[in-house]
Design a protein around this motif. Structure first.
Motif, PDB file in Angstrom:
ATOM      1  N   PHE A 159      48.899  45.636  45.848  1.00 39.06           N
ATOM      2  CA  PHE A 159      47.526  45.404  46.243  1.00 39.06           C
ATOM      3  C   PHE A 159      46.866  44.380  45.321  1.00 39.06           C
ATOM      4  O   PHE A 159      46.144  43.493  45.771  1.00 39.06           O
ATOM      5  N   GLU A 160      47.149  44.479  44.050  1.00 46.54           N
ATOM      6  CA  GLU A 160      46.560  43.546  43.099  1.00 46.54           C
ATOM      7  C   GLU A 160      47.045  42.122  43.349  1.00 46.54           C
ATOM      8  O   GLU A 160      46.280  41.158  43.186  1.00 46.54           O
ATOM      9  N   ARG A 161      48.306  41.976  43.758  1.00 43.26           N
ATOM     10  CA  ARG A 161      48.801  40.628  44.098  1.00 43.26           C
ATOM     11  C   ARG A 161      47.991  40.050  45.250  1.00 43.26           C
ATOM     12  O   ARG A 161      47.640  38.871  45.243  1.00 43.26           O
ATOM     13  N   GLY A 162      47.705  40.887  46.255  1.00 44.25           N
ATOM     14  CA  GLY A 162      46.896  40.413  47.375  1.00 44.25           C
ATOM     15  C   GLY A 162      45.494  40.047  46.945  1.00 44.25           C
ATOM     16  O   GLY A 162      44.946  39.026  47.374  1.00 44.25           O
ATOM     17  N   VAL A 163      44.893  40.877  46.097  1.00 43.15           N
ATOM     18  CA  VAL A 163      43.551  40.584  45.592  1.00 43.15           C
ATOM     19  C   VAL A 163      43.546  39.251  44.845  1.00 43.15           C
ATOM     20  O   VAL A 163      42.666  38.405  45.051  1.00 43.15           O
ATOM     21  N   GLN A 164      44.531  39.056  43.986  1.00 47.73           N
ATOM     22  CA  GLN A 164      44.580  37.830  43.191  1.00 47.73           C
ATOM     23  C   GLN A 164      44.792  36.607  44.074  1.00 47.73           C
ATOM     24  O   GLN A 164      44.219  35.538  43.822  1.00 47.73           O
ATOM     25  N   ALA A 165      45.607  36.752  45.126  1.00 45.97           N
ATOM     26  CA  ALA A 165      45.838  35.624  46.031  1.00 45.97           C
ATOM     27  C   ALA A 165      44.540  35.235  46.726  1.00 45.97           C
ATOM     28  O   ALA A 165      44.216  34.039  46.846  1.00 45.97           O
ATOM     29  N   LEU A 166      43.775  36.226  47.194  1.00 44.19           N
ATOM     30  CA  LEU A 166      42.515  35.901  47.857  1.00 44.19           C
ATOM     31  C   LEU A 166      41.490  35.379  46.853  1.00 44.19           C
ATOM     32  O   LEU A 166      40.746  34.435  47.142  1.00 44.19           O
ATOM     33  N   TRP A 167      41.444  35.959  45.667  1.00 47.18           N
ATOM     34  CA  TRP A 167      40.526  35.491  44.617  1.00 47.18           C
ATOM     35  C   TRP A 167      40.792  34.018  44.294  1.00 47.18           C
ATOM     36  O   TRP A 167      39.857  33.218  44.176  1.00 47.18           O
ATOM     37  N   THR A 168      42.065  33.657  44.190  1.00 46.24           N
ATOM     38  CA  THR A 168      42.416  32.264  43.903  1.00 46.24           C
ATOM     39  C   THR A 168      41.979  31.346  45.027  1.00 46.24           C
ATOM     40  O   THR A 168      41.443  30.254  44.800  1.00 46.24           O
ATOM     41  N   ALA A 169      42.196  31.792  46.280  1.00 45.87           N
ATOM     42  CA  ALA A 169      41.797  30.965  47.421  1.00 45.87           C
ATOM     43  C   ALA A 169      40.287  30.753  47.451  1.00 45.87           C
ATOM     44  O   ALA A 169      39.804  29.661  47.776  1.00 45.87           O
ATOM     45  N   VAL A 170      39.527  31.770  47.073  1.00 43.83           N
ATOM     46  CA  VAL A 170      38.066  31.652  47.086  1.00 43.83           C
ATOM     47  C   VAL A 170      37.577  30.789  45.927  1.00 43.83           C
ATOM     48  O   VAL A 170      36.775  29.862  46.107  1.00 43.83           O
ATOM     49  N   PRO A 210      49.790  45.781  51.136  1.00 39.60           N
ATOM     50  CA  PRO A 210      50.878  46.764  51.141  1.00 39.60           C
ATOM     51  C   PRO A 210      50.502  48.049  51.853  1.00 39.60           C
ATOM     52  O   PRO A 210      49.393  48.566  51.683  1.00 39.60           O
ATOM     53  N   ALA A 211      51.418  48.542  52.675  1.00 42.78           N
ATOM     54  CA  ALA A 211      51.136  49.734  53.461  1.00 42.78           C
ATOM     55  C   ALA A 211      50.852  50.942  52.583  1.00 42.78           C
ATOM     56  O   ALA A 211      50.045  51.801  52.926  1.00 42.78           O
ATOM     57  N   ASP A 212      51.524  51.029  51.440  1.00 49.14           N
ATOM     58  CA  ASP A 212      51.337  52.192  50.570  1.00 49.14           C
ATOM     59  C   ASP A 212      50.240  51.977  49.543  1.00 49.14           C
ATOM     60  O   ASP A 212      49.986  52.823  48.692  1.00 49.14           O
ATOM     61  N   GLN A 233      35.505  45.903  46.667  1.00 52.39           N
ATOM     62  CA  GLN A 233      35.238  46.506  45.363  1.00 52.39           C
ATOM     63  C   GLN A 233      35.962  45.764  44.242  1.00 52.39           C
ATOM     64  O   GLN A 233      35.379  45.472  43.187  1.00 52.39           O
ATOM     65  N   ARG A 234      37.224  45.457  44.463  1.00 55.29           N
ATOM     66  CA  ARG A 234      38.011  44.796  43.418  1.00 55.29           C
ATOM     67  C   ARG A 234      37.551  43.353  43.208  1.00 55.29           C
ATOM     68  O   ARG A 234      37.471  42.879  42.067  1.00 55.29           O
ATOM     69  N   LEU A 235      37.234  42.642  44.296  1.00 56.94           N
ATOM     70  CA  LEU A 235      36.745  41.268  44.144  1.00 56.94           C
ATOM     71  C   LEU A 235      35.439  41.239  43.355  1.00 56.94           C
ATOM     72  O   LEU A 235      35.202  40.328  42.555  1.00 56.94           O
ATOM     73  N   ALA A 236      34.578  42.224  43.577  1.00 56.19           N
ATOM     74  CA  ALA A 236      33.315  42.276  42.834  1.00 56.19           C
ATOM     75  C   ALA A 236      33.580  42.394  41.338  1.00 56.19           C
ATOM     76  O   ALA A 236      32.873  41.784  40.516  1.00 56.19           O
ATOM     77  N   GLU A 237      34.594  43.156  40.976  1.00 53.15           N
ATOM     78  CA  GLU A 237      34.943  43.284  39.555  1.00 53.15           C
ATOM     79  C   GLU A 237      35.415  41.960  38.968  1.00 53.15           C
ATOM     80  O   GLU A 237      35.272  41.713  37.765  1.00 53.15           O
ATOM     81  N   LEU A 238      35.953  41.097  39.847  1.00 56.13           N
ATOM     82  CA  LEU A 238      36.443  39.782  39.400  1.00 56.13           C
ATOM     83  C   LEU A 238      35.393  38.693  39.574  1.00 56.13           C
ATOM     84  O   LEU A 238      35.692  37.508  39.352  1.00 56.13           O
ATOM     85  N   GLY A 239      34.197  39.068  40.000  1.00 62.16           N
ATOM     86  CA  GLY A 239      33.121  38.093  40.095  1.00 62.16           C
ATOM     87  C   GLY A 239      32.961  37.411  41.429  1.00 62.16           C
ATOM     88  O   GLY A 239      32.176  36.470  41.552  1.00 62.16           O
TER      89      GLY A 239
END
Length: 399
Positions: free
Chosen positions: A246-257, A238-240, A278-284
């Motif tokens: 942003f969290e939706r994007g993080v979760q989508a990439l986390w799921t793919a990984v 998201p541009a803003d 930074q956020r992915l590190a918090e999710l492992g």
């Protein structure tokens, strides 16, 4: 924030231009640095032909061919940019260097990514004396060029479109333009990741600027060139940077990984990439242990905890070449050939000069400058060969 050498050089040049000649000690006082630092800066600027040095003083260079002599009027070119920070700071510096080398003055106006105000700001540049314009419109959405760009083709002064493409057959297609070849940059990134043994990388990208659109389009082209299928829909950044989006994007990439569908990703831009890591590190999910990652822009990528491999568009070179092309159209000399200066864009005079001689005007040019890949720790291995030669390497982790 500490002033960079480039910013200090700009202030030094402004002081010398204003006074004509200045003592090194006076410049040190005005700039708030030591005389040793000023002498080092003056040596650098003298090598570039931007100032003359003699007996403890610094002077603006003597008039060159095409430059007003004896205190006459200084040629003026205008630059309209959407921002003076982040990506466009380097573009502006490059244009300023080229203008100064030719004895011209560069004046700047900022649109703050409000394309509806571009025309008024360009008119302001012309009212301030600009004889030609470098224009990077503040387009953000896909329809902005059609809604807010037609006036550029109607300008009565030489104009160069800067870091912006134009639709084939559209009103801006016949203008001179100088752009980074973002499709090439994306190809460098994907080919590097695939060369390290990864399957097709995922793309996470914004959708709020011409660069973002070019990265998205370049992604599909690069996949086709490499004979790969898209492994996952493009993940929106998201541009803003709204926390929810942003969290939706993080979760989508986390799921793919974590599902094993992705081991590599390209992220536009640096700031989003750093926040993502930074956020992915918090999710492992670790970079580069679980995910090899390349950022796009290379503005602050090297400053991440794990320095990020990044595609670096040639921002300063784009600004230089665009200004040189505009100066040529105005009949002013570009920078001389020599080590570190590159080559003139070609031709010996401007379109106006050619027309005055009764010759056919010089053809318009679309100049694409190629990005580079700067390899750091976030891919976890050394670089494979890049399209334009070996990739630059910084802080590479072992294989």
């Amino acid at each position: 924030m500490r002033e960079s050498a480039v910013q200090r050089h700009d202030r030094l040049l402004a002081l010398v231009r204003e006074h004509g000649t200045a003592r090194v000690t006076d410049l040190a006082d005005r700039l708030g640095v030591s005389p040793v630092t000023v002498r080092r800066d003056v040596e650098t600027l003298t090598r570039k032909g931007l100032v003359d040095r003699a007996h403890g003083s610094v002077s603006w260079p003597r008039a060159r061919p095409g430059e007003a002599a004896g205190g006459g009027a200084v040629p003026v070119i205008g630059l309209l940019a959407p921002s003076a920070t982040y990506y466009f700071a380097e573009v502006i510096h490059g244009a300023h260097e080229a203008a100064a080398r030719a004895g011209a003055r560069l004046i700047l106006r900022i649109s703050d990514y409000r394309p509806e105000e571009d025309r008024a700001r360009a008119e302001g540049l012309l009212a301030a004396g600009a004889e030609g314009l470098l224009i990077a419109p503040g387009w953000r959405g896909g329809s902005d060029a059609a809604e807010h760009g037609g006036w550029i083709a109607e300008l009565a002064v030489p104009t160069v479109l800067l870091e912006r493409d134009a639709d084939p057959g559209g009103p801006l297609a016949g203008l001179d333009r100088v752009c980074s070849d973002h499709a090439h940059g994306v190809l460098l990134a994907l080919r590097h990741l695939v060369g390290l043994g990864h399957a097709a990388p995922v793309l996470m990208a914004r959708a709020d600027s011409p660069t973002a659109f070019a990265v998205r389009a370049g992604y599909d082209r690069a996949l086709r060139a490499l004979g790969l299928e898209r492994p996952h829909p493009v993940i929106d950044a998201p541009a803003d940077r709204a926390s929810e989006g942003f969290e939706r994007g993080v979760q989508a990439l986390w799921t793919a990984v974590t599902s094993g569908r992705a081991t590599a990703a390209l992220v536009h831009n640096d700031v989003d990439a750093i926040q993502l890591v930074q956020r992915l590190a918090e999710l492992g999910v670790r970079v580069p242990g679980d995910l090899a990652l390349i950022a796009y822009d290379d503005e602050v990528a090297a400053l991440a905890d794990t320095p990020l491999t990044a595609v670096a568009p040639p921002k300063r070179e784009v600004g230089r070449r665009a200004a040189e092309l505009l100066l040529e159209r105005l009949g002013l000399p570009g920078r001389p050939e020599g080590p570190g200066t590159g080559r003139p864009l070609g031709g010996t005079g401007s379109a106006q000069a050619d027309e005055g001689d009764g010759a056919e005007p010089a053809p318009r040019r679309h100049v694409a400058v190629l990005p580079r890949l700067r390899v750091r720790a976030s891919c976890g291995a050394a670089a494979a060969a890049a399209v334009d030669g070996p990739a630059n390497t910084e802080g590479i982790a072992g294989p």
